[in-house]
Scaffold this active site. Structure first.
Site, PDB file in Angstrom:
ATOM      1  N   SER A  61      22.460  10.674  -0.487  1.00 57.65           N
ATOM      2  CA  SER A  61      21.532  10.821  -1.608  1.00 57.65           C
ATOM      3  C   SER A  61      20.208  11.476  -1.203  1.00 57.65           C
ATOM      4  CB  SER A  61      21.265   9.440  -2.236  1.00 57.65           C
ATOM      5  OG  SER A  61      20.750   8.559  -1.267  1.00 57.65           O
ATOM      6  N   THR A  62      19.868  11.456   0.083  1.00 53.31           N
ATOM      7  CA  THR A  62      18.647  12.147   0.534  1.00 53.31           C
ATOM      8  C   THR A  62      18.975  13.618   0.805  1.00 53.31           C
ATOM      9  OG1 THR A  62      18.151  10.043   1.627  1.00 53.31           O
ATOM     10  CG2 THR A  62      16.615  11.847   2.003  1.00 53.31           C
ATOM     11  N   ASP A 113      19.521  16.201   7.515  1.00 57.62           N
ATOM     12  CA  ASP A 113      20.457  15.143   7.096  1.00 57.62           C
ATOM     13  C   ASP A 113      19.731  13.804   7.001  1.00 57.62           C
ATOM     14  OD1 ASP A 113      22.794  13.858   6.427  1.00 57.62           O
ATOM     15  OD2 ASP A 113      23.844  14.282   8.301  1.00 57.62           O
ATOM     16  N   GLY A 114      20.297  12.897   6.235  1.00 56.21           N
ATOM     17  CA  GLY A 114      19.729  11.555   6.081  1.00 56.21           C
ATOM     18  C   GLY A 114      20.176  10.623   7.192  1.00 56.21           C
ATOM     19  N   LYS A 155      24.153   6.331  11.344  1.00 60.10           N
ATOM     20  CA  LYS A 155      24.557   7.214  10.262  1.00 60.10           C
ATOM     21  C   LYS A 155      26.010   6.913   9.890  1.00 60.10           C
ATOM     22  CE  LYS A 155      23.727  11.538  10.084  1.00 60.10           C
ATOM     23  NZ  LYS A 155      23.574  11.365   8.637  1.00 60.10           N
ATOM     24  N   GLY A 182      26.867   6.007   6.473  1.00 61.67           N
ATOM     25  CA  GLY A 182      26.978   5.238   5.225  1.00 61.67           C
ATOM     26  C   GLY A 182      27.790   5.976   4.171  1.00 61.67           C
ATOM     27  N   GLY A 183      27.744   7.303   4.240  1.00 62.92           N
ATOM     28  CA  GLY A 183      28.510   8.108   3.280  1.00 62.92           C
ATOM     29  C   GLY A 183      29.884   8.487   3.820  1.00 62.92           C
ATOM     30  N   GLU A 215      29.022  15.160  10.595  1.00 61.44           N
ATOM     31  CA  GLU A 215      27.557  15.160  10.749  1.00 61.44           C
ATOM     32  C   GLU A 215      27.172  15.243  12.217  1.00 61.44           C
ATOM     33  OE1 GLU A 215      26.300  12.601   6.783  1.00 61.44           O
ATOM     34  OE2 GLU A 215      26.666  11.539   8.629  1.00 61.44           O
TER      35      GLU A 215
HETATM   36  C1  5RP Z   1      26.432   9.930   5.375  1.00 59.63           C
HETATM   37  C2  5RP Z   1      25.180   9.566   6.060  1.00 59.63           C
HETATM   38  C3  5RP Z   1      23.937   9.544   5.254  1.00 59.63           C
HETATM   39  O1  5RP Z   1      23.036  10.446   5.789  1.00 59.63           O
HETATM   40  C4  5RP Z   1      23.361   8.165   5.299  1.00 59.63           C
HETATM   41  O2  5RP Z   1      24.352   7.256   4.827  1.00 59.63           O
HETATM   42  C5  5RP Z   1      22.115   8.039   4.435  1.00 59.63           C
HETATM   43  O3  5RP Z   1      22.462   8.170   3.102  1.00 59.63           O
HETATM   44  P1  5RP Z   1      21.401   8.186   1.940  1.00 59.63           P
HETATM   45  O4  5RP Z   1      20.568   9.398   2.125  1.00 59.63           O
HETATM   46  O5  5RP Z   1      22.232   8.216   0.689  1.00 59.63           O
HETATM   47  O6  5RP Z   1      20.596   6.915   2.021  1.00 59.63           O
HETATM   48  O7  5RP Z   1      25.138   9.312   7.241  1.00 59.63           O
HETATM   49  O8  5RP Z   1      27.545   9.797   6.205  1.00 59.63           O
END
Ligand code: 5RP
Length: 221
Positions: A27-28, A81-82, A94, A96-97, A103
């Site tokens: 989302s970021t 990247d987030g 990292k 979460g997605g 990545e």
């Molecule tokens: C995806 C990731 C994202 O960068 C991480 O989960 C952060 O996500 P968000 O920006 O939605 O908080 O590693 O695999």
């Protein structure tokens, strides 16, 4: 102002004409992809991009960002990247997605890796956020048992009623540690387990961390 958007906008200012840019996931990163597309339209910026996930690739293409296949990538100038957690020693969690493998490949092949987070992601010690680990589905139970022996509670990630499948056809195990005292050493141990493809510990890989605050300001670490 959205803190994630503030961090993303600030990071995208670092992109220069002619660069090959790595696109993150989440989302970021979503805001960064939008801002990159705006800069292409507003300034006629000439860019090439590679994406860390099918989702981000779809979004980028919809917004008119030129995506190139990995086979054509010579070098990546900057990846934005987030992250799920950032500690004081510049270690990240990292994944979460679920895009941690691509990545990490993109980040480790980038001249500059810029991480964008809102301030809630800054932690003293990693581990409150369950550590995502990508594993091959073959004999997953055995691999998960080995992960458990490292002192975590492993949970296979679900997507609605079924198992979450990564863009690479693998599974994600979210490992609940609560606290990770030595992220580097843990990462090394996880990598010795056959069946593990990659883990979400990014050890001192970020060159820059841009933190967005709720009032719309940013700080750079
Ligand atoms: C995806 C990731 C994202 O960068 C991480 O989960 C952060 O996500 P968000 O920006 O939605 O908080 O590693 O695999």
């Amino acid at each position: 102002m959205n803190a994630k958007k503030a961090a993303a906008d600030k990071a995208v200012e670092l992109i220069q004409n002619g660069m090959t840019v790595g696109l993150g996931t989440g989302s970021t990163a979503y805001w960064a992809i939008h801002r990159i597309a705006e800069r292409i339209k507003e300034e006629g910026l000439q860019l090439k991009a590679v994406s860390s996930s099918k989702n981000s690739e779809e979004l980028a293409l919809q917004l008119g960002i030129p995506i190139i296949p990995f086979a054509e990538v010579e070098s990546i100038d900057m990846t934005i990247d987030g992250a799920d957690e950032v500690d004081r020693d510049n270690h990240l969690i990292k994944g979460g997605g679920g895009a941690l493998l691509r990545e990490k490949i993109i980040a480790s092949n980038s001249k500059r890796f810029v991480v964008i987070v809102d301030e809630s992601k800054l932690v003293k010690t990693l581990g409150k956020f369950p550590l995502p680990i990508e594993i091959v589905p073959f004999a997953a139970e055995l691999t998960i048992r080995r992960l458990e022996q490292l002192g975590c509670k492993p949970v296979i990630r679900k997507a609605e009623q079924s198992t979450f499948v990564t863009d690479n056809g693998n599974w994600i195990v979210d490992c609940h540690f609560d606290e990770i005292a030595s992220p580097g050493a843990l990462g090394d141990r996880i990598k010795t387990i056959p069946g593990v493809v990659e883990h979400g510990l990014f050890i001192q890989m970020a060159h820059t961390v841009v933190v967005g605050h709720a009032d719309g300001t940013t700080s750079v670490i």
